[in-house]
Motif scaffolding. Structure first.
Motif, short mmCIF file in Angstrom:
data_model
loop_
_atom_site.label_atom_id
_atom_site.label_comp_id
_atom_site.label_asym_id
_atom_site.label_seq_id
_atom_site.Cartn_x
_atom_site.Cartn_y
_atom_site.Cartn_z
N LEU A 262 5.21 2.18 -2.06
CA LEU A 262 4.63 2.63 -3.33
C LEU A 262 5.52 2.26 -4.51
O LEU A 262 5.02 1.92 -5.58
CB LEU A 262 4.41 4.15 -3.30
CG LEU A 262 3.23 4.64 -2.46
CD1 LEU A 262 3.29 6.15 -2.33
CD2 LEU A 262 1.91 4.20 -3.07
N ASN A 263 6.82 2.30 -4.30
CA ASN A 263 7.75 1.96 -5.38
C ASN A 263 7.73 0.47 -5.73
O ASN A 263 8.27 0.08 -6.76
CB ASN A 263 9.17 2.41 -5.03
CG ASN A 263 9.31 3.91 -5.16
OD1 ASN A 263 8.66 4.54 -5.98
ND2 ASN A 263 10.16 4.49 -4.34
N GLN A 264 7.09 -0.34 -4.90
CA GLN A 264 6.98 -1.77 -5.20
C GLN A 264 5.74 -2.08 -6.04
O GLN A 264 5.57 -3.21 -6.49
CB GLN A 264 6.94 -2.56 -3.89
CG GLN A 264 8.26 -2.49 -3.13
CD GLN A 264 8.23 -3.30 -1.86
OE1 GLN A 264 7.80 -4.45 -1.87
NE2 GLN A 264 8.70 -2.71 -0.77
N LEU A 265 4.88 -1.10 -6.26
CA LEU A 265 3.69 -1.29 -7.08
C LEU A 265 4.05 -1.20 -8.55
O LEU A 265 5.05 -0.60 -8.92
CB LEU A 265 2.64 -0.22 -6.75
CG LEU A 265 2.11 -0.18 -5.33
CD1 LEU A 265 1.15 1.00 -5.18
CD2 LEU A 265 1.43 -1.48 -4.94
N SER A 266 3.17 -1.76 -9.39
CA SER A 266 3.35 -1.62 -10.83
C SER A 266 3.07 -0.17 -11.22
O SER A 266 2.38 0.56 -10.49
CB SER A 266 2.40 -2.55 -11.58
OG SER A 266 1.07 -2.05 -11.50
N ASN B 147 -7.33 -0.49 -8.39
CA ASN B 147 -7.24 0.24 -7.13
C ASN B 147 -7.24 -0.74 -5.95
O ASN B 147 -6.41 -0.63 -5.03
CB ASN B 147 -8.41 1.22 -7.01
CG ASN B 147 -8.33 2.06 -5.78
OD1 ASN B 147 -7.42 2.87 -5.63
ND2 ASN B 147 -9.28 1.89 -4.88
N SER B 148 -8.13 -1.70 -6.00
CA SER B 148 -8.22 -2.69 -4.93
C SER B 148 -6.94 -3.51 -4.80
O SER B 148 -6.44 -3.74 -3.70
CB SER B 148 -9.41 -3.62 -5.19
OG SER B 148 -9.48 -4.63 -4.23
N ARG B 149 -6.40 -3.93 -5.92
CA ARG B 149 -5.16 -4.72 -5.89
C ARG B 149 -3.98 -3.90 -5.40
O ARG B 149 -3.11 -4.40 -4.69
CB ARG B 149 -4.89 -5.31 -7.26
CG ARG B 149 -5.86 -6.43 -7.60
CD ARG B 149 -5.56 -7.08 -8.91
NE ARG B 149 -6.55 -8.11 -9.18
CZ ARG B 149 -7.00 -8.42 -10.38
NH1 ARG B 149 -6.52 -7.81 -11.45
NH2 ARG B 149 -7.91 -9.36 -10.54
N ALA B 150 -3.94 -2.63 -5.77
CA ALA B 150 -2.87 -1.75 -5.29
C ALA B 150 -2.95 -1.60 -3.77
O ALA B 150 -1.94 -1.71 -3.07
CB ALA B 150 -2.95 -0.40 -5.98
N LEU B 151 -4.16 -1.36 -3.26
CA LEU B 151 -4.33 -1.23 -1.81
C LEU B 151 -4.02 -2.54 -1.10
O LEU B 151 -3.41 -2.54 -0.02
CB LEU B 151 -5.75 -0.76 -1.48
CG LEU B 151 -6.09 0.67 -1.90
CD1 LEU B 151 -7.56 0.96 -1.64
CD2 LEU B 151 -5.21 1.68 -1.18
N GLU B 152 -4.42 -3.66 -1.70
CA GLU B 152 -4.14 -4.97 -1.12
C GLU B 152 -2.63 -5.21 -1.05
O GLU B 152 -2.12 -5.72 -0.04
CB GLU B 152 -4.81 -6.05 -1.95
CG GLU B 152 -4.68 -7.45 -1.40
CD GLU B 152 -5.42 -8.47 -2.25
OE1 GLU B 152 -4.88 -9.57 -2.41
OE2 GLU B 152 -6.52 -8.15 -2.74
N THR B 153 -1.92 -4.85 -2.10
CA THR B 153 -0.46 -5.00 -2.11
C THR B 153 0.18 -4.14 -1.02
O THR B 153 1.04 -4.61 -0.27
CB THR B 153 0.11 -4.64 -3.49
OG1 THR B 153 -0.46 -5.50 -4.47
CG2 THR B 153 1.62 -4.78 -3.52
N LEU B 154 -0.27 -2.89 -0.92
CA LEU B 154 0.27 -2.01 0.12
C LEU B 154 -0.06 -2.53 1.51
O LEU B 154 0.77 -2.45 2.42
CB LEU B 154 -0.28 -0.58 -0.05
CG LEU B 154 0.26 0.20 -1.24
CD1 LEU B 154 -0.45 1.56 -1.35
CD2 LEU B 154 1.76 0.40 -1.15
N ARG B 155 -1.26 -3.06 1.66
CA ARG B 155 -1.66 -3.62 2.95
C ARG B 155 -0.74 -4.76 3.35
O ARG B 155 -0.32 -4.87 4.50
CB ARG B 155 -3.12 -4.10 2.90
CG ARG B 155 -3.65 -4.52 4.26
CD ARG B 155 -5.13 -4.87 4.23
NE ARG B 155 -5.37 -6.04 3.41
CZ ARG B 155 -6.26 -6.11 2.42
NH1 ARG B 155 -7.00 -5.07 2.12
NH2 ARG B 155 -6.41 -7.20 1.73
#
Length: 75
Positions: free
Chosen positions: A5-9, A44-52
């Motif tokens: 999560l800390n790697q997200l914008s 939301n989609s990009r955040a989930l994609e990044t976490l994935r």
């Protein structure tokens, strides 16, 4: 999960928090973040994609982990 999560914008973290922790609807999030509803879906989609990509797990697993963090009061 917290490291991922800390790697997200900041905006990606915000949209995930509002959606999965505060349980707000997309139109409510759009108003709060001053973006379109379509923009909320994309963010939301990009955040989930990044976490994935970071966690190497499907979206359903990521969402389950987010909900578990919420239930445990971690975030």
């Amino acid at each position: 999960m917290l490291q991922a999560l800390n790697q997200l914008s900041p905006r990606q973290k915000e949209v995930l928090y509002l959606r999965y922790f505060e349980e707000l609807e997309y139109n409510e999030i759009a108003g709060m973040m001053d973006i379109s509803v379509k923009g909320v879906y994309k963010l939301n989609s990009r955040a989930l994609e990044t976490l994935r990509g970071i966690l190497d797990m499907p979206n359903s697993g990521i969402i389950s982990m987010l909900l578990l963090l919420r239930l445990k009061g971690i975030l």
